[in-house]
Write an enzyme that holds these catalytic residues in place. Structure first.
Site, mmCIF file in Angstrom:
data_model
loop_
_atom_site.group_PDB
_atom_site.id
_atom_site.type_symbol
_atom_site.label_atom_id
_atom_site.label_comp_id
_atom_site.label_asym_id
_atom_site.label_seq_id
_atom_site.Cartn_x
_atom_site.Cartn_y
_atom_site.Cartn_z
ATOM 1 N N LYS A 159 20.088 62.197 7.974
ATOM 2 C CA LYS A 159 18.907 61.332 7.753
ATOM 3 C C LYS A 159 19.169 59.915 8.259
ATOM 4 C CE LYS A 159 15.027 59.755 6.107
ATOM 5 N NZ LYS A 159 13.666 60.120 6.426
ATOM 6 N N LYS A 186 15.634 49.547 2.571
ATOM 7 C CA LYS A 186 16.709 50.296 1.901
ATOM 8 C C LYS A 186 17.482 51.135 2.918
ATOM 9 C CE LYS A 186 15.470 54.087 0.474
ATOM 10 N NZ LYS A 186 15.396 55.454 0.931
HETATM 11 P P1 NAP Z 1 7.410 55.830 -3.549
HETATM 12 O O1 NAP Z 1 6.009 56.198 -3.238
HETATM 13 O O2 NAP Z 1 7.785 54.408 -3.707
HETATM 14 O O3 NAP Z 1 7.828 56.645 -4.877
HETATM 15 C C1 NAP Z 1 9.049 56.444 -5.531
HETATM 16 C C2 NAP Z 1 9.113 57.343 -6.743
HETATM 17 O O4 NAP Z 1 10.389 57.169 -7.370
HETATM 18 C C3 NAP Z 1 8.073 57.003 -7.820
HETATM 19 O O5 NAP Z 1 7.667 58.220 -8.420
HETATM 20 C C4 NAP Z 1 8.883 56.148 -8.803
HETATM 21 O O6 NAP Z 1 8.384 56.179 -10.133
HETATM 22 C C5 NAP Z 1 10.215 56.850 -8.740
HETATM 23 N N1 NAP Z 1 11.352 56.011 -9.145
HETATM 24 C C6 NAP Z 1 11.918 55.011 -8.421
HETATM 25 N N2 NAP Z 1 12.947 54.486 -9.108
HETATM 26 C C7 NAP Z 1 13.032 55.170 -10.273
HETATM 27 C C8 NAP Z 1 13.899 55.089 -11.371
HETATM 28 N N3 NAP Z 1 14.902 54.201 -11.425
HETATM 29 N N4 NAP Z 1 13.690 55.941 -12.414
HETATM 30 C C9 NAP Z 1 12.667 56.838 -12.373
HETATM 31 N N5 NAP Z 1 11.823 56.970 -11.341
HETATM 32 C C10 NAP Z 1 12.003 56.136 -10.293
HETATM 33 O O7 NAP Z 1 8.423 56.417 -2.439
HETATM 34 P P2 NAP Z 1 8.222 57.634 -1.419
HETATM 35 O O8 NAP Z 1 7.562 57.149 -0.181
HETATM 36 O O9 NAP Z 1 7.677 58.800 -2.142
HETATM 37 O O10 NAP Z 1 9.759 57.912 -1.012
HETATM 38 C C11 NAP Z 1 10.655 58.613 -1.866
HETATM 39 C C12 NAP Z 1 11.955 58.857 -1.098
HETATM 40 O O11 NAP Z 1 11.689 59.624 0.079
HETATM 41 C C13 NAP Z 1 12.664 57.579 -0.637
HETATM 42 O O12 NAP Z 1 14.058 57.732 -0.748
HETATM 43 C C14 NAP Z 1 12.224 57.465 0.817
HETATM 44 O O13 NAP Z 1 13.148 56.721 1.579
HETATM 45 C C15 NAP Z 1 12.176 58.927 1.223
HETATM 46 N N6 NAP Z 1 11.281 59.228 2.342
HETATM 47 C C16 NAP Z 1 9.999 58.717 2.370
HETATM 48 C C17 NAP Z 1 9.176 59.029 3.437
HETATM 49 C C18 NAP Z 1 7.781 58.488 3.556
HETATM 50 O O14 NAP Z 1 7.196 58.615 4.637
HETATM 51 N N7 NAP Z 1 7.193 57.898 2.526
HETATM 52 C C19 NAP Z 1 9.623 59.890 4.462
HETATM 53 C C20 NAP Z 1 10.893 60.405 4.380
HETATM 54 C C21 NAP Z 1 11.717 60.078 3.322
HETATM 55 P P3 NAP Z 1 7.176 55.189 -10.589
HETATM 56 O O15 NAP Z 1 5.907 55.918 -10.206
HETATM 57 O O16 NAP Z 1 7.357 55.050 -12.031
HETATM 58 O O17 NAP Z 1 7.354 53.896 -9.833
#
Ligand code: NAP
Length: 301
Positions: A174, A242
């Site tokens: 990744k 990040k």
């Molecule tokens: P996001 O929309 O910001 O969602 C983050 C999630 O993590 C939320 O459900 C949040 O809960 C939870 N969370 C964060 N810190 C936490 C903690 N300490 N304890 C409990 N829950 C926690 O992010 P996302 O876009 O879905 O991305 C998630 C992961 O996938 C990341 O590592 C990102 O780099 C990776 N990723 C993302 C994409 C993309 O296109 N978005 C593509 C590939 C990979 P709350 O709802 O309570 O805030």
């Protein structure tokens, strides 16, 4: 694994929400947890049980997926108070699909092994649009047998599913992905900037260039959004910041020269300083626009 086995899902953000929905559509009974409980409501309407802690998820599911933001978040969810490790059954599989540090991944995997559970690191590529239509690319680290057993779960969420190697190697893959993503996005933005300054019709340029050797996912999906001045997040700047930190740590550890990545990182820092962390990474163009005094848009935006 039997498709009737319950799957647990922790983290219902931009990615976790559609991924867990696809698991339900594929027929997996689902138990879900999200720190902000209201975000689990849509999933509950689709038939998911909502748990009140990661521990409770692990008690009810033989496969537990984690999809949260950063390394400390995964550590807290798996190893912290009321964490997965407190409820996980012997023989269960914990699949972390977040993008985090390979070293932290290996540490969490070692702790899970002490209680008889397995860990796979399975970060994804393809953005929230691919998460919604179940076509993510999934890069997996961990034991081969555990990977094979977990394939039906991966197949509900992704299209290209590759076992990269032992624990942590999915996260390494990744990082490779993110180096290429950031460098490509930087080039897409500079190309569009040049076109804007020269006064060319960027919609026509877009049509021509996407048919040739310069086409890319970044140009097709984010270049098109830039031309429409659409900065909604598929992948948010704060998450790219990040990933830039993880890339920087890796290149420092290995003392690797990565000049293009170093420059791209500065631009993401700039976006963070401008308060654009919640916008999509296509906001990269805004840093260049600020320096050049040019606005990049299509005619039909
Ligand atoms: P996001 O929309 O910001 O969602 C983050 C999630 O993590 C939320 O459900 C949040 O809960 C939870 N969370 C964060 N810190 C936490 C903690 N300490 N304890 C409990 N829950 C926690 O992010 P996302 O876009 O879905 O991305 C998630 C992961 O996938 C990341 O590592 C990102 O780099 C990776 N990723 C993302 C994409 C993309 O296109 N978005 C593509 C590939 C990979 P709350 O709802 O309570 O805030």
């Amino acid at each position: 694994m039997n498709t009737k086995d319950t799957v647990g899902f922790i983290g219902l953000g931009i990615m976790g929400q559609p991924m867990s929905l696809n698991l339900i559509k594929a027929g997996f009974p689902l138990v879900a947890y999200n720190r902000t409980r209201s975000k689990a409501e849509a999933l509950a309407k689709e038939g998911a049980r909502v748990a009140s802690s990661p521990r409770e998820v692990a008690q009810q599911a033989s496969t537990v997926i984690v999809m949260v933001s950063d390394s400390p978040d995964v550590e807290q969810i798996v190893l912290g108070k009321d964490g997965v490790v407190e409820g996980v059954q012997s023989g269960s599989v914990v699949i972390d699909m977040s993008t985090i540090s390979p070293a932290v991944t290996r540490r969490i995997g070692a702790r899970l092994a002490e209680v008889g559970a397995h860990m796979l690191d399975a970060p994804v590529s393809g953005s929230s649009w691919a998460a919604a239509d179940g076509t993510l690319s999934i890069m997996v680290g961990g034991e081969t047998e555990v990977f094979q057993r977990s394939l039906p779960v991966f197949e509900a969420m992704g299209k290209r599913i590759i076992h990269i190697g032992p624990g942590g190697m999915g996260q390494v893959a990744k990082l490779v992905n993110q180096v290429i993503v950031a460098g490509t996005l930087a080039a897409v933005c500079e190309g569009l900037l040049l076109g804007a300054k020269a006064g060319v019709d960027l919609d026509k340029v877009f049509q021509a260039v996407t048919g040739g050797a310069a086409n890319s996912w970044q140009l097709e999906n984010l270049g098109s959004r830039i031309l429409k001045r659409d900065f909604d997040p598929g992948f948010a700047v704060k998450l790219m910041l990040k990933d830039q930190r993880l890339i920087n740590e890796a290149s420092q550890e290995m003392e690797l020269p990565m000049p293009v990545s170093a420059v791209a990182r500065q631009f993401f820092y700039l976006l963070g300083q401008r308060g654009l962390g919640e916008e999509g990474t296509q906001s990269y163009i805004k840093g260049l626009e600020e320096m050049a005094g040019v606005v990049v848009r299509g005619i039909s935006d």
